[in-house]
Design a protein around this motif. Structure first.
Motif, PDB file in Angstrom:
ATOM      1  N   GLN A   1      43.103  45.294  42.075  1.00  0.00           N
ATOM      2  CA  GLN A   1      43.173  46.358  41.060  1.00  0.00           C
ATOM      3  C   GLN A   1      43.114  45.808  39.640  1.00  0.00           C
ATOM      4  OE1 GLN A   1      43.366  49.757  41.660  1.00  0.00           O
ATOM      5  NE2 GLN A   1      42.873  49.030  43.709  1.00  0.00           N
ATOM      6  N   TYR A   2      43.664  44.612  39.445  1.00  0.00           N
ATOM      7  CA  TYR A   2      43.734  44.060  38.086  1.00  0.00           C
ATOM      8  C   TYR A   2      42.525  43.194  37.750  1.00  0.00           C
ATOM      9  CZ  TYR A   2      45.969  40.560  41.105  1.00  0.00           C
ATOM     10  OH  TYR A   2      46.275  39.711  42.141  1.00  0.00           O
ATOM     11  N   CYS A   3      41.586  43.079  38.695  1.00  0.00           N
ATOM     12  CA  CYS A   3      40.484  42.138  38.498  1.00  0.00           C
ATOM     13  C   CYS A   3      39.113  42.810  38.579  1.00  0.00           C
ATOM     14  CB  CYS A   3      40.603  41.018  39.516  1.00  0.00           C
ATOM     15  SG  CYS A   3      39.384  39.706  39.328  1.00  0.00           S
TER      16      CYS A   3
ATOM     17  N   ILE B   1      48.113  29.875  45.305  1.00  0.00           N
ATOM     18  CA  ILE B   1      47.709  30.982  46.165  1.00  0.00           C
ATOM     19  C   ILE B   1      48.310  32.273  45.606  1.00  0.00           C
ATOM     20  CG2 ILE B   1      47.691  31.890  48.526  1.00  0.00           C
ATOM     21  CD1 ILE B   1      48.193  29.027  49.523  1.00  0.00           C
ATOM     22  N   SER B   2      47.461  33.302  45.494  1.00  0.00           N
ATOM     23  CA  SER B   2      47.940  34.574  44.969  1.00  0.00           C
ATOM     24  C   SER B   2      48.625  35.360  46.074  1.00  0.00           C
ATOM     25  CB  SER B   2      46.760  35.384  44.423  1.00  0.00           C
ATOM     26  OG  SER B   2      46.105  34.619  43.429  1.00  0.00           O
ATOM     27  N   LEU B   3      49.835  35.815  45.798  1.00  0.00           N
ATOM     28  CA  LEU B   3      50.576  36.619  46.781  1.00  0.00           C
ATOM     29  C   LEU B   3      51.289  37.728  46.011  1.00  0.00           C
ATOM     30  CD1 LEU B   3      51.568  36.843  49.782  1.00  0.00           C
ATOM     31  CD2 LEU B   3      53.615  35.619  49.052  1.00  0.00           C
TER      32      LEU B   3
ATOM     33  N   TYR C   1      50.417  40.952  33.836  1.00  0.00           N
ATOM     34  CA  TYR C   1      49.073  41.529  33.935  1.00  0.00           C
ATOM     35  C   TYR C   1      48.403  41.460  32.567  1.00  0.00           C
ATOM     36  CZ  TYR C   1      45.601  45.250  33.699  1.00  0.00           C
ATOM     37  OH  TYR C   1      44.456  45.965  33.461  1.00  0.00           O
ATOM     38  N   MET C   2      47.173  40.912  32.546  1.00  0.00           N
ATOM     39  CA  MET C   2      46.439  40.841  31.289  1.00  0.00           C
ATOM     40  C   MET C   2      45.406  41.961  31.276  1.00  0.00           C
ATOM     41  SD  MET C   2      46.037  36.713  31.084  1.00  0.00           S
ATOM     42  CE  MET C   2      46.878  36.190  32.574  1.00  0.00           C
ATOM     43  N   GLU C   3      45.572  42.895  30.359  1.00  0.00           N
ATOM     44  CA  GLU C   3      44.705  44.057  30.275  1.00  0.00           C
ATOM     45  C   GLU C   3      43.264  43.621  30.029  1.00  0.00           C
ATOM     46  OE1 GLU C   3      47.476  43.532  28.668  1.00  0.00           O
ATOM     47  OE2 GLU C   3      48.855  45.134  29.222  1.00  0.00           O
TER      48      GLU C   3
HETATM   49  N1  SAM Z   1      40.400  34.638  43.795  1.00  0.00           N
HETATM   50  C1  SAM Z   1      41.367  33.675  43.450  1.00  0.00           C
HETATM   51  C2  SAM Z   1      42.750  34.298  43.378  1.00  0.00           C
HETATM   52  O1  SAM Z   1      42.860  35.505  43.320  1.00  0.00           O
HETATM   53  O2  SAM Z   1      43.716  33.537  43.382  1.00  0.00           O
HETATM   54  C3  SAM Z   1      41.063  32.920  42.176  1.00  0.00           C
HETATM   55  C4  SAM Z   1      40.531  33.700  41.019  1.00  0.00           C
HETATM   56  S1  SAM Z   1      41.699  34.815  40.282  1.00  0.00           S
HETATM   57  C5  SAM Z   1      40.726  35.462  38.963  1.00  0.00           C
HETATM   58  C6  SAM Z   1      42.839  33.686  39.533  1.00  0.00           C
HETATM   59  C7  SAM Z   1      44.189  34.243  39.196  1.00  0.00           C
HETATM   60  O3  SAM Z   1      44.036  35.212  38.195  1.00  0.00           O
HETATM   61  C8  SAM Z   1      44.925  34.893  40.352  1.00  0.00           C
HETATM   62  O4  SAM Z   1      46.230  34.368  40.449  1.00  0.00           O
HETATM   63  C9  SAM Z   1      44.984  36.352  39.969  1.00  0.00           C
HETATM   64  O5  SAM Z   1      46.140  36.960  40.429  1.00  0.00           O
HETATM   65  C10 SAM Z   1      44.951  36.255  38.460  1.00  0.00           C
HETATM   66  N2  SAM Z   1      44.460  37.442  37.784  1.00  0.00           N
HETATM   67  C11 SAM Z   1      43.306  38.103  37.978  1.00  0.00           C
HETATM   68  N3  SAM Z   1      43.205  39.153  37.141  1.00  0.00           N
HETATM   69  C12 SAM Z   1      44.333  39.145  36.394  1.00  0.00           C
HETATM   70  C13 SAM Z   1      44.823  39.972  35.331  1.00  0.00           C
HETATM   71  N4  SAM Z   1      44.130  40.984  34.884  1.00  0.00           N
HETATM   72  N5  SAM Z   1      46.025  39.669  34.802  1.00  0.00           N
HETATM   73  C14 SAM Z   1      46.738  38.617  35.247  1.00  0.00           C
HETATM   74  N6  SAM Z   1      46.320  37.798  36.224  1.00  0.00           N
HETATM   75  C15 SAM Z   1      45.139  38.053  36.789  1.00  0.00           C
END
Ligand code: SAM
Ligand code: SF4
Length: 325
Positions: free
Chosen positions: A26-28, A118-120, A188-190
């Motif tokens: 959702q945040y990406c 690792i994202s959790l 969360y970064m907008e």
């Molecule tokens: N797909 C991998 C993952 O999710 O770990 C690596 C890429 S992801 C862009 C890298 C990190 O950025 C992850 O820990 C994710 O939770 C974080 N992330 C992505 N969008 C974000 C947002 N809008 N605000 C804060 N953290 C964010």
């Protein structure tokens, strides 16, 4: 040595290996269709490696592979070995959503990878599915276990979101604690690519949730890390908080980002980037180095995610799936 326009030493390279991902957080990138494939103008590992060598020769000693989901990039282990064989004391790490780790952790470790983030975001299947856009939890937890089993260093990342996973902050902290892992809570970064309905939590709100159960003491930052460390007084367990809205860590920023398509990005917040793709394809290293020097000279002083400003202006257009976070 790489020094930016504000006198900061840059010794940390983050490489986004692909924009593609098997999640739709959702945040990406919640809106990207799963069938979406970006223009196939990714740099090859050989081209990326040309730049990696220059960066290492200029003093880069830490390299993080990210994405999109970096484990979707075929033969990623071969790329890790290329770096490891060039200089085996480089701190090579990877950020992943963990989904494919069960099948790849051993190969990654054998290739020379040392550490993983690792994202959790949830320990509940339905919440994890709501955030990632599909049922992911079981495979992510298996991935974490596999990474530990093969001896990789593991840190966890959680992005708390109001009304979605905010009641799980302590649960996830305790999950990490029980496994002897460090967790970092990331504000969360907008950004314009995220679901506009979600709302992140302020760092102090995240800490308040933890304070409902534990007493905490602020420790400080480790070197140039954006993570501010805290300790639970009850048992000494340490966790981190990444609070970009305060942006006080920008003054010691030591990183530069390279995307899969060859854009050098000086700051996670700003849209500005310069391409070294053409230079690398032409094996014109001098040109790539000149562009790098330009990008470093213009590296912004700090991001613009401050809480005071965020409500009153347009959000960052920089996509996390391109820059790798
Ligand atoms: N797909 C991998 C993952 O999710 O770990 C690596 C890429 S992801 C862009 C890298 C990190 O950025 C992850 O820990 C994710 O939770 C974080 N992330 C992505 N969008 C974000 C947002 N809008 N605000 C804060 N953290 C964010
Ligand atoms: Fe994929 Fe990571 Fe973005 Fe989630 S945060 S959509 S896992 S790149």
């Amino acid at each position: 040595m790489l020094i930016d326009g504000h006198g900061r030493r840059v010794d940390y390279l983050r490489i986004s290996l692909t924009e593609r991902c098997n999640f739709r957080c959702q945040y990406c990138m919640p809106e990207k269709p799963f069938s979406w494939v970006p223009k196939e103008n990714l740099l090859s590992f050989e081209e990326l490696f040309m730049f990696v060598k220059v960066a290492i020769n200029e003093g880069v000693n830490k390299i993080r592979l990210t994405g999109g989901e970096p484990l979707l990039r075929e033969d990623i282990d071969k790329f890790i070995t290329m770096i490891y064989d060039y200089k085996n004391d480089i701190d090579i790490s990877l950020t992943t959503n963990g989904y494919l780790l069960g099948e790849s952790a051993k190969r990654l470790k054998d290739a020379g990878l040392k550490r993983l983030n690792i994202s959790l975001d949830s320990l509940k299947s339905d919440v994890a599915a709501k955030i990632a856009g599909k049922d992911v939890l079981k495979k992510v937890l298996e991935g974490i276990n596999k990474a530990l089993e093969v001896g990789l260093g593991v840190k966890l990342n959680m992005v708390p979101l109001v009304g979605i996973n905010d009641e799980e902050i302590v649960d996830i902290l305790e999950y990490a604690m029980a496994k002897g892992l460090k967790i970092r809570f990331i504000e969360y970064m907008e950004n314009t690519h995220a679901n506009s309905e979600i709302q992140g939590m302020h760092g102090r709100e995240i800490l308040s949730k933890i304070k409902e159960k534990y007493h905490i003491r602020a420790l400080g930052r480790e070197g140039a890390s954006p993570s501010f460390n805290y300790k639970l007084l009850e048992n000494g367990y340490e966790f981190g908080l990444i609070d970009p809205h305060k942006h006080d860590f920008c003054e010691s920023c030591n990183r530069i980002r390279l995307t899969a398509e060859g854009h050098l990005i000086p700051c996670l917040y700003f849209d500005e980037a310069q391409s070294i793709a053409e230079a690398l394809r032409a094996k014109d290293i001098k040109k790539a180095v000149a562009i790098l020097a330009d990008v470093l000279r213009d590296k912004p002083k700090e991001n613009r995610w401050s809480h005071e400003e965020i409500a009153s202006r347009e959000h960052s257009k920089r996509a996390f799936y391109m820059t790798g976070g």
